[in-house]
Write an enzyme that holds these catalytic residues in place. Structure first.
Site, PDB file in Angstrom:
ATOM      1  N   ASP A 177       0.925  -1.052   0.017  1.00 56.42           N
ATOM      2  CA  ASP A 177      -0.019   0.048  -0.105  1.00 56.42           C
ATOM      3  C   ASP A 177       0.958   1.279   0.005  1.00 56.42           C
ATOM      4  O   ASP A 177       1.934   1.015   0.136  1.00 56.42           O
ATOM      5  CB  ASP A 177      -0.978  -0.113   1.248  1.00 56.42           C
ATOM      6  CG  ASP A 177      -2.002   1.187   1.367  1.00 56.42           C
ATOM      7  OD1 ASP A 177      -2.570   1.678   0.150  1.00 56.42           O
ATOM      8  OD2 ASP A 177      -2.206   1.582   2.358  1.00 56.42           O
TER       9      ASP A 177
ATOM     10  N   ASP B 171      -0.263   4.739   1.365  1.00 55.88           N
ATOM     11  CA  ASP B 171      -0.582   5.788   2.460  1.00 55.88           C
ATOM     12  C   ASP B 171      -0.311   4.948   3.722  1.00 55.88           C
ATOM     13  O   ASP B 171      -0.716   3.865   4.024  1.00 55.88           O
ATOM     14  CB  ASP B 171      -1.810   6.230   2.488  1.00 55.88           C
ATOM     15  CG  ASP B 171      -2.066   7.191   1.536  1.00 55.88           C
ATOM     16  OD1 ASP B 171      -1.373   7.572   0.708  1.00 55.88           O
ATOM     17  OD2 ASP B 171      -3.352   7.164   1.103  1.00 55.88           O
TER      18      ASP B 171
ATOM     19  N   GLY C  57      -7.481   3.799   3.595  1.00 56.04           N
ATOM     20  CA  GLY C  57      -7.266   2.783   2.837  1.00 56.04           C
ATOM     21  C   GLY C  57      -8.452   2.376   2.139  1.00 56.04           C
ATOM     22  O   GLY C  57      -8.450   1.230   1.559  1.00 56.04           O
ATOM     23  N   ILE C  58      -9.366   3.233   2.076  1.00 51.36           N
ATOM     24  CA  ILE C  58     -10.683   3.054   1.131  1.00 51.36           C
ATOM     25  C   ILE C  58     -10.931   4.099   0.222  1.00 51.36           C
ATOM     26  O   ILE C  58     -10.524   5.069   0.391  1.00 51.36           O
ATOM     27  CB  ILE C  58     -11.771   2.937   2.301  1.00 51.36           C
ATOM     28  CG1 ILE C  58     -12.203   4.228   2.845  1.00 51.36           C
ATOM     29  CG2 ILE C  58     -11.866   1.744   3.178  1.00 51.36           C
ATOM     30  CD1 ILE C  58     -13.649   4.415   3.750  1.00 51.36           C
TER      31      ILE C  58
ATOM     32  N   ARG D 163     -11.961   6.844  -2.499  1.00 52.57           N
ATOM     33  CA  ARG D 163     -12.528   8.280  -1.840  1.00 52.57           C
ATOM     34  C   ARG D 163     -14.293   7.981  -1.901  1.00 52.57           C
ATOM     35  O   ARG D 163     -14.740   8.785  -0.917  1.00 52.57           O
ATOM     36  CB  ARG D 163     -12.266   9.140  -3.123  1.00 52.57           C
ATOM     37  CG  ARG D 163     -12.245  10.594  -2.978  1.00 52.57           C
ATOM     38  CD  ARG D 163     -12.077  11.373  -4.151  1.00 52.57           C
ATOM     39  NE  ARG D 163     -10.597  10.718  -4.486  1.00 52.57           N
ATOM     40  CZ  ARG D 163     -10.159  11.175  -5.663  1.00 52.57           C
ATOM     41  NH1 ARG D 163     -10.688  11.520  -6.800  1.00 52.57           N
ATOM     42  NH2 ARG D 163      -8.674  10.694  -5.922  1.00 52.57           N
TER      43      ARG D 163
ATOM     44  N   SER E 147      -5.786   5.076  -3.798  1.00 55.17           N
ATOM     45  CA  SER E 147      -5.599   6.325  -4.079  1.00 55.17           C
ATOM     46  C   SER E 147      -5.442   6.492  -5.695  1.00 55.17           C
ATOM     47  O   SER E 147      -4.500   5.949  -6.055  1.00 55.17           O
ATOM     48  CB  SER E 147      -4.498   6.879  -3.382  1.00 55.17           C
ATOM     49  OG  SER E 147      -4.422   8.269  -3.842  1.00 55.17           O
TER      50      SER E 147
ATOM     51  N   ASN F 125      -4.300   9.172  -6.895  1.00 51.24           N
ATOM     52  CA  ASN F 125      -3.086   9.832  -6.780  1.00 51.24           C
ATOM     53  C   ASN F 125      -1.908   9.233  -6.563  1.00 51.24           C
ATOM     54  O   ASN F 125      -0.665   9.869  -6.798  1.00 51.24           O
ATOM     55  CB  ASN F 125      -3.346  10.908  -5.939  1.00 51.24           C
ATOM     56  CG  ASN F 125      -4.411  11.875  -6.147  1.00 51.24           C
ATOM     57  OD1 ASN F 125      -4.284  12.715  -7.064  1.00 51.24           O
ATOM     58  ND2 ASN F 125      -5.383  12.010  -5.463  1.00 51.24           N
TER      59      ASN F 125
ATOM     60  N   ASP G 272      -1.219  -0.702   6.221  1.00 53.80           N
ATOM     61  CA  ASP G 272      -1.341  -0.014   7.731  1.00 53.80           C
ATOM     62  C   ASP G 272      -2.716   0.195   7.895  1.00 53.80           C
ATOM     63  O   ASP G 272      -3.092   0.464   9.069  1.00 53.80           O
ATOM     64  CB  ASP G 272      -0.483   1.264   7.658  1.00 53.80           C
ATOM     65  CG  ASP G 272      -1.484   2.284   6.867  1.00 53.80           C
ATOM     66  OD1 ASP G 272      -2.131   2.190   5.828  1.00 53.80           O
ATOM     67  OD2 ASP G 272      -1.587   3.413   7.400  1.00 53.80           O
TER      68      ASP G 272
END
Length: 215
Positions: free
Chosen positions: A9, A11, A46-47, A49, A118, A120, A172
């Site tokens: 992951d 973030d 972690g989900i 948007r 994400s 991004n 995380d």
């Protein structure tokens, strides 16, 4: 385990943009008179948007007041503010120990895949100078369901050309650990035992990551 690939992951694992996300959601909530409590920050990690926005609207009991088009616009508005916050990110924002870990993986010819919800993620990876380390970046728009469903991890396994038995996943967030476990992949949690109790292996922070743990 013959480790051939690692799915990570972004973030909270490679860099910490969780605070940027939360600040962007707070900005949106102020604009539309919505309540967002600090205790929600973990639940929003972690989900995707849209799922995060839906959770906020549900907590405020106003889901029925927003059409699909309006929710899409709100997501874009949040994302625009978030992009302003991450614009100045650099290599200094890589979490401690992570660069050394990625270098060790490449030296050992272990494939790396990014499995972030994400949109991004590719932009952030480029800003912090890590794009070249990754063999694939899974586009979350190409999977049917986001985390905690296993889709994005299974897509990563397919793109890397490995078996689920030969890779690990690092997350995380509880939703991410649930997704890894559902995919049948060995799960590594970075953070609190209270949040990540379902992880196969729990580490306190990224400085504890080492290939020796898996060989």
């Amino acid at each position: 385990m013959l480790l051939k690939a690692i799915l990570l992951d972004l973030d909270g694992v490679i860099t910490d943009t969780a605070d940027f996300h939360y600040r962007a959601w707070r900005y949106l909530c102020r604009r539309y008179q919505l309540i967002i409590k600090p205790s929600m920050e973990v639940a929003l990690r972690g989900i995707p948007r849209l799922a995060a926005l839906t959770l906020i609207l549900e907590k405020n009991k106003v889901c029925h007041k927003f059409s699909d088009a309006e929710m899409s616009r709100l997501c874009e508005e949040k994302n625009a503010y978030y992009n302003r916050l991450i614009a100045k990110m650099s290599e200094a924002d890589i979490l401690p120990g992570m660069l050394a870990f990625l270098k060790a993986c490449k030296a050992s010819e272990i494939k790396l895949g990014l499995v972030s919800s994400s949109l991004n993620a590719p932009k952030i990876l480029e800003k912090i100078g890590l794009t070249a380390y990754f063999d694939c970046i899974v586009d979350p728009r190409t999977v049917a369901k986001g985390k905690p469903s296993p889709d994005i991890f299974l897509k990563g396994v397919t793109q890397l050309g490995v078996s689920v038995a030969d890779c690990i996943g690092i997350e995380d967030a509880a939703s991410g650990i649930a997704a890894i476990n559902a995919a049948g992949i060995f799960s590594v949690g970075i953070g609190s035992e209270k949040v990540l109790s379902k992880a196969n292996l729990l580490l306190r922070n990224t400085t504890e990551l080492s290939l020796d743990l898996f060989n």
